[in-house]
Motif scaffolding. Structure first.
Motif, PDB file in Angstrom:
ATOM      1  N   CYS A 228      -4.673  -5.388   8.861  1.00  0.00           N
ATOM      2  CA  CYS A 228      -3.799  -4.871   9.916  1.00  0.00           C
ATOM      3  C   CYS A 228      -3.425  -6.015  10.851  1.00  0.00           C
ATOM      4  CB  CYS A 228      -4.513  -3.775  10.714  1.00  0.00           C
ATOM      5  SG  CYS A 228      -4.951  -2.329   9.719  1.00  0.00           S
ATOM      6  N   TYR A 229      -2.135  -6.275  10.927  1.00  0.00           N
ATOM      7  CA  TYR A 229      -1.639  -7.355  11.765  1.00  0.00           C
ATOM      8  C   TYR A 229      -1.131  -6.747  13.069  1.00  0.00           C
ATOM      9  CZ  TYR A 229      -1.815  -9.762   7.269  1.00  0.00           C
ATOM     10  OH  TYR A 229      -2.230 -10.294   6.086  1.00  0.00           O
ATOM     11  N   ASP A 230      -2.012  -6.760  14.085  1.00  0.00           N
ATOM     12  CA  ASP A 230      -1.695  -6.073  15.335  1.00  0.00           C
ATOM     13  C   ASP A 230      -0.457  -6.624  16.026  1.00  0.00           C
ATOM     14  OD1 ASP A 230      -3.824  -4.528  14.865  1.00  0.00           O
ATOM     15  OD2 ASP A 230      -5.083  -5.272  16.512  1.00  0.00           O
ATOM     16  N   SER A 231      -0.299  -7.953  15.985  1.00  0.00           N
ATOM     17  CA  SER A 231       0.823  -8.560  16.685  1.00  0.00           C
ATOM     18  C   SER A 231       2.159  -8.103  16.136  1.00  0.00           C
ATOM     19  CB  SER A 231       0.722 -10.089  16.622  1.00  0.00           C
ATOM     20  OG  SER A 231       0.738 -10.510  15.258  1.00  0.00           O
ATOM     21  N   ALA A 232       2.192  -7.819  14.848  1.00  0.00           N
ATOM     22  CA  ALA A 232       3.444  -7.389  14.219  1.00  0.00           C
ATOM     23  C   ALA A 232       3.423  -5.922  13.828  1.00  0.00           C
ATOM     24  CB  ALA A 232       3.726  -8.239  12.987  1.00  0.00           C
ATOM     25  N   GLU A 233       2.272  -5.257  14.043  1.00  0.00           N
ATOM     26  CA  GLU A 233       2.121  -3.835  13.721  1.00  0.00           C
ATOM     27  C   GLU A 233       2.388  -3.560  12.243  1.00  0.00           C
ATOM     28  OE1 GLU A 233       4.844  -2.161  16.542  1.00  0.00           O
ATOM     29  OE2 GLU A 233       3.330  -2.052  18.110  1.00  0.00           O
ATOM     30  N   LEU A 234       1.840  -4.428  11.398  1.00  0.00           N
ATOM     31  CA  LEU A 234       1.963  -4.301   9.947  1.00  0.00           C
ATOM     32  C   LEU A 234       0.613  -3.946   9.348  1.00  0.00           C
ATOM     33  CD1 LEU A 234       4.051  -7.540   9.194  1.00  0.00           C
ATOM     34  CD2 LEU A 234       4.885  -5.290   9.886  1.00  0.00           C
ATOM     35  N   VAL A 235       0.615  -3.045   8.348  1.00  0.00           N
ATOM     36  CA  VAL A 235      -0.617  -2.651   7.665  1.00  0.00           C
ATOM     37  C   VAL A 235      -0.430  -2.907   6.173  1.00  0.00           C
ATOM     38  CG1 VAL A 235      -2.260  -0.798   7.214  1.00  0.00           C
ATOM     39  CG2 VAL A 235      -1.052  -0.885   9.404  1.00  0.00           C
ATOM     40  N   ASP A 236      -1.269  -3.792   5.630  1.00  0.00           N
ATOM     41  CA  ASP A 236      -1.182  -4.194   4.228  1.00  0.00           C
ATOM     42  C   ASP A 236      -2.361  -3.606   3.455  1.00  0.00           C
ATOM     43  OD1 ASP A 236      -0.946  -5.362   1.787  1.00  0.00           O
ATOM     44  OD2 ASP A 236      -1.029  -7.442   2.479  1.00  0.00           O
ATOM     45  N   CYS A 237      -2.050  -2.572   2.637  1.00  0.00           N
ATOM     46  CA  CYS A 237      -3.074  -1.925   1.814  1.00  0.00           C
ATOM     47  C   CYS A 237      -2.729  -2.040   0.334  1.00  0.00           C
ATOM     48  CB  CYS A 237      -3.209  -0.452   2.192  1.00  0.00           C
ATOM     49  SG  CYS A 237      -3.699  -0.157   3.902  1.00  0.00           S
ATOM     50  N   ARG A 238      -2.042  -3.076  -0.034  1.00  0.00           N
ATOM     51  CA  ARG A 238      -1.583  -3.231  -1.424  1.00  0.00           C
ATOM     52  C   ARG A 238      -2.747  -3.416  -2.398  1.00  0.00           C
ATOM     53  NH1 ARG A 238       2.264  -8.238  -0.856  1.00  0.00           N
ATOM     54  NH2 ARG A 238       0.598  -8.760   0.632  1.00  0.00           N
ATOM     55  N   GLY A 239      -2.675  -2.666  -3.525  1.00  0.00           N
ATOM     56  CA  GLY A 239      -3.609  -2.860  -4.622  1.00  0.00           C
ATOM     57  C   GLY A 239      -5.063  -2.805  -4.247  1.00  0.00           C
ATOM     58  N   ARG A 240      -5.441  -1.867  -3.389  1.00  0.00           N
ATOM     59  CA  ARG A 240      -6.839  -1.771  -2.958  1.00  0.00           C
ATOM     60  C   ARG A 240      -7.603  -0.655  -3.669  1.00  0.00           C
ATOM     61  NH1 ARG A 240      -4.998  -5.780  -1.062  1.00  0.00           N
ATOM     62  NH2 ARG A 240      -5.323  -6.650   1.038  1.00  0.00           N
ATOM     63  N   GLY A 241      -6.979  -0.021  -4.642  1.00  0.00           N
ATOM     64  CA  GLY A 241      -7.659   1.018  -5.406  1.00  0.00           C
ATOM     65  C   GLY A 241      -7.739   2.360  -4.711  1.00  0.00           C
ATOM     66  N   PHE A 242      -6.922   2.589  -3.698  1.00  0.00           N
ATOM     67  CA  PHE A 242      -6.924   3.880  -3.004  1.00  0.00           C
ATOM     68  C   PHE A 242      -6.420   4.987  -3.943  1.00  0.00           C
ATOM     69  CE2 PHE A 242      -6.435   1.070   0.795  1.00  0.00           C
ATOM     70  CZ  PHE A 242      -7.605   1.456   1.438  1.00  0.00           C
ATOM     71  N   THR A 243      -7.071   6.153  -3.859  1.00  0.00           N
ATOM     72  CA  THR A 243      -6.630   7.320  -4.628  1.00  0.00           C
ATOM     73  C   THR A 243      -5.931   8.344  -3.732  1.00  0.00           C
ATOM     74  OG1 THR A 243      -8.811   8.349  -4.342  1.00  0.00           O
ATOM     75  CG2 THR A 243      -8.461   7.034  -6.341  1.00  0.00           C
ATOM     76  N   HIS A 244      -5.887   8.071  -2.457  1.00  0.00           N
ATOM     77  CA  HIS A 244      -5.159   8.905  -1.501  1.00  0.00           C
ATOM     78  C   HIS A 244      -4.779   8.018  -0.311  1.00  0.00           C
ATOM     79  CE1 HIS A 244      -9.391   9.113  -0.170  1.00  0.00           C
ATOM     80  NE2 HIS A 244      -8.872   9.095   1.053  1.00  0.00           N
ATOM     81  N   VAL A 245      -3.888   8.519   0.521  1.00  0.00           N
ATOM     82  CA  VAL A 245      -3.487   7.754   1.704  1.00  0.00           C
ATOM     83  C   VAL A 245      -4.692   7.610   2.618  1.00  0.00           C
ATOM     84  CG1 VAL A 245      -1.953   7.676   3.706  1.00  0.00           C
ATOM     85  CG2 VAL A 245      -1.115   8.585   1.528  1.00  0.00           C
ATOM     86  N   PRO A 246      -5.085   6.381   2.945  1.00  0.00           N
ATOM     87  CA  PRO A 246      -6.300   6.174   3.740  1.00  0.00           C
ATOM     88  C   PRO A 246      -6.139   6.637   5.190  1.00  0.00           C
ATOM     89  CG  PRO A 246      -5.145   4.108   3.459  1.00  0.00           C
ATOM     90  CD  PRO A 246      -4.437   5.105   2.587  1.00  0.00           C
ATOM     91  N   HIS A 247      -7.261   6.967   5.789  1.00  0.00           N
ATOM     92  CA  HIS A 247      -7.277   7.358   7.207  1.00  0.00           C
ATOM     93  C   HIS A 247      -7.416   6.102   8.070  1.00  0.00           C
ATOM     94  CE1 HIS A 247      -7.640  11.539   6.046  1.00  0.00           C
ATOM     95  NE2 HIS A 247      -8.681  11.240   5.267  1.00  0.00           N
ATOM     96  N   GLY A 248      -7.154   6.255   9.342  1.00  0.00           N
ATOM     97  CA  GLY A 248      -7.362   5.165  10.276  1.00  0.00           C
ATOM     98  C   GLY A 248      -6.210   4.192  10.392  1.00  0.00           C
TER      99      GLY A 248
END
Length: 358
Positions: free
Chosen positions: A27-47
């Protein structure tokens, strides 16, 4: 001393708070970007931080987008969900994303879109649904998408575009429908797309285009019809394009090269605002003796047989007319000769009768 400080600052910038960033994501706070690419998630993550404007979830394994999957991230402007193996999208799966400007759902396994798919997408400008398994699109699928400028539906299994499907897309500038199974382009399909600049219809099964299908398009700069099942063209189809300049791509179709096709292309090439980009790559499919031949090299010869036939017919007619005139003249002369003979025979007899009277 300086290096540890830089590392600390980088960590603070990268992850402002573990409570506000999903595990395994950046999570890049300064740019408000969230990078969750290819992390093996099976559903949209919380938080996911509430103020995030870009969320990249591409390359995960999320077969189902559940209802209210993005509740609380109302500020999102860009949502990337490509290559996630999504098969089903539940109703209200994307609600609360009223500020979303770009949605990428390409390279998934979607067969249909929920009835409320476009609900609340008043700000959406870029919608990508390429490389899915879409077959049927409900007429309400894109309702309310007045701001969408780019729509990519390529590499699906769409056979028919329902009348009114694109009616709400009045701001559309780019429409990609290549590599589907469309069989025809109907009049009225693009009624509200006057500003459409790029229309890609190549590699479908198009066999027929209504002469007025492209008439509403006033800003079209590129029309691709390559790789379809077109064997002939109606000149009026392209004459109806009232644009400053349109580039046409028409190769890789099963063209029947005859005099009529030559005439249509000759007319198109003489219209200044129309440009056939791949004219020299257009080849004949039929008749068999011309299969594979370039239309550009053959066009001047395609009407020779027809011209020869016309000349033969004309010559035959002329000969017939001349023969008829000659025959009529001979008959006239024969009748005249016979009449003169009768008069000559009658004259001596008349003189003999006159002598007896005296």
């Amino acid at each position: 001393m300086l290096r540890p400080l830089i590392l600390v600052l980088a960590q603070l910038t990268l992850v402002g708070s573990s409570k506000l960033c999903p595990s395994q994501c950046f999570c890049y706070d300064s740019a408000e970007l969230v990078d969750c690419r290819g992390r093996g998630f099976t559903h949209v993550p919380h938080g996911i931080p509430h103020g995030s404007w870009l969320l990249d979830l591409s390359g995960n394994d999320i077969p189902e987008l559940r209802s209210h999957s993005f509740t609380g991230v109302w500020a999102l402007k860009v949502l990337l969900l490509s290559s996630c193996g999504i098969k089903v999208m539940r109703s209200n799966a994307l609600t609360s994303l009223s500020f979303l400007e770009k949605l990428d759902l390409s390279h998934n396994e979607l067969q249909y879109l929920p009835a409320d798919f476009s609900e609340g997408f008043g700000s959406l400008r870029d919608l990508r649904l390429a490389n899915n398994s879409l077959e049927h699109l409900d007429v309400s699928a894109f309702q309310g998408l007045e701001s969408v400028q780019r729509l990519d539906l390529s590499n699906n299994h769409i056979q028919v575009l329902q009348p009114g499907l694109l009616r709400s897309l009045s701001s559309l500038r780019y429409l990609n429908l290549r590599w589907n199974q469309l069989g025809e382009v109907r009049a009225g399909m693009l009624t509200m797309q006057q500003g459409l600049a790029v229309l890609l219809l190549d590699h479908n099964n198009v066999t027929h285009i209504d002469p007025e299908a492209f008439a509403p398009l006033r800003g079209l700069t590129l029309l691709s019809l390559q790789g379809n099942q077109l064997w002939s063209l109606n000149f009026k189809t392209f004459l109806s394009l009232q644009t400053p300049g349109t580039h046409l791509q028409l190769s890789a179709n099963p063209w029947v090269c005859d005099c009529e096709l030559h005439r249509v292309f000759a007319k198109i090439l003489h219209v200044r605002r129309l440009h056939v980009d791949d004219y020299w790559n257009i080849t004949c499919w039929a008749p068999p003796q011309l299969a594979g031949a370039s239309l550009a090299y053959m066009d001047s010869q395609l009407c020779m047989a027809e011209t020869a036939t016309v000349l033969v017919i004309s010559g035959t007619v002329i000969v017939t007319v001349v023969a008829a005139i000659a025959m009529a003249e001979r008959k006239r002369k024969r009748r005249k000769s016979q009449n003169q003979g009768k008069e000559a025979k009658t004259w001596p007899e008349q003189e003999s009768l006159d002598g007896q009277d005296r």
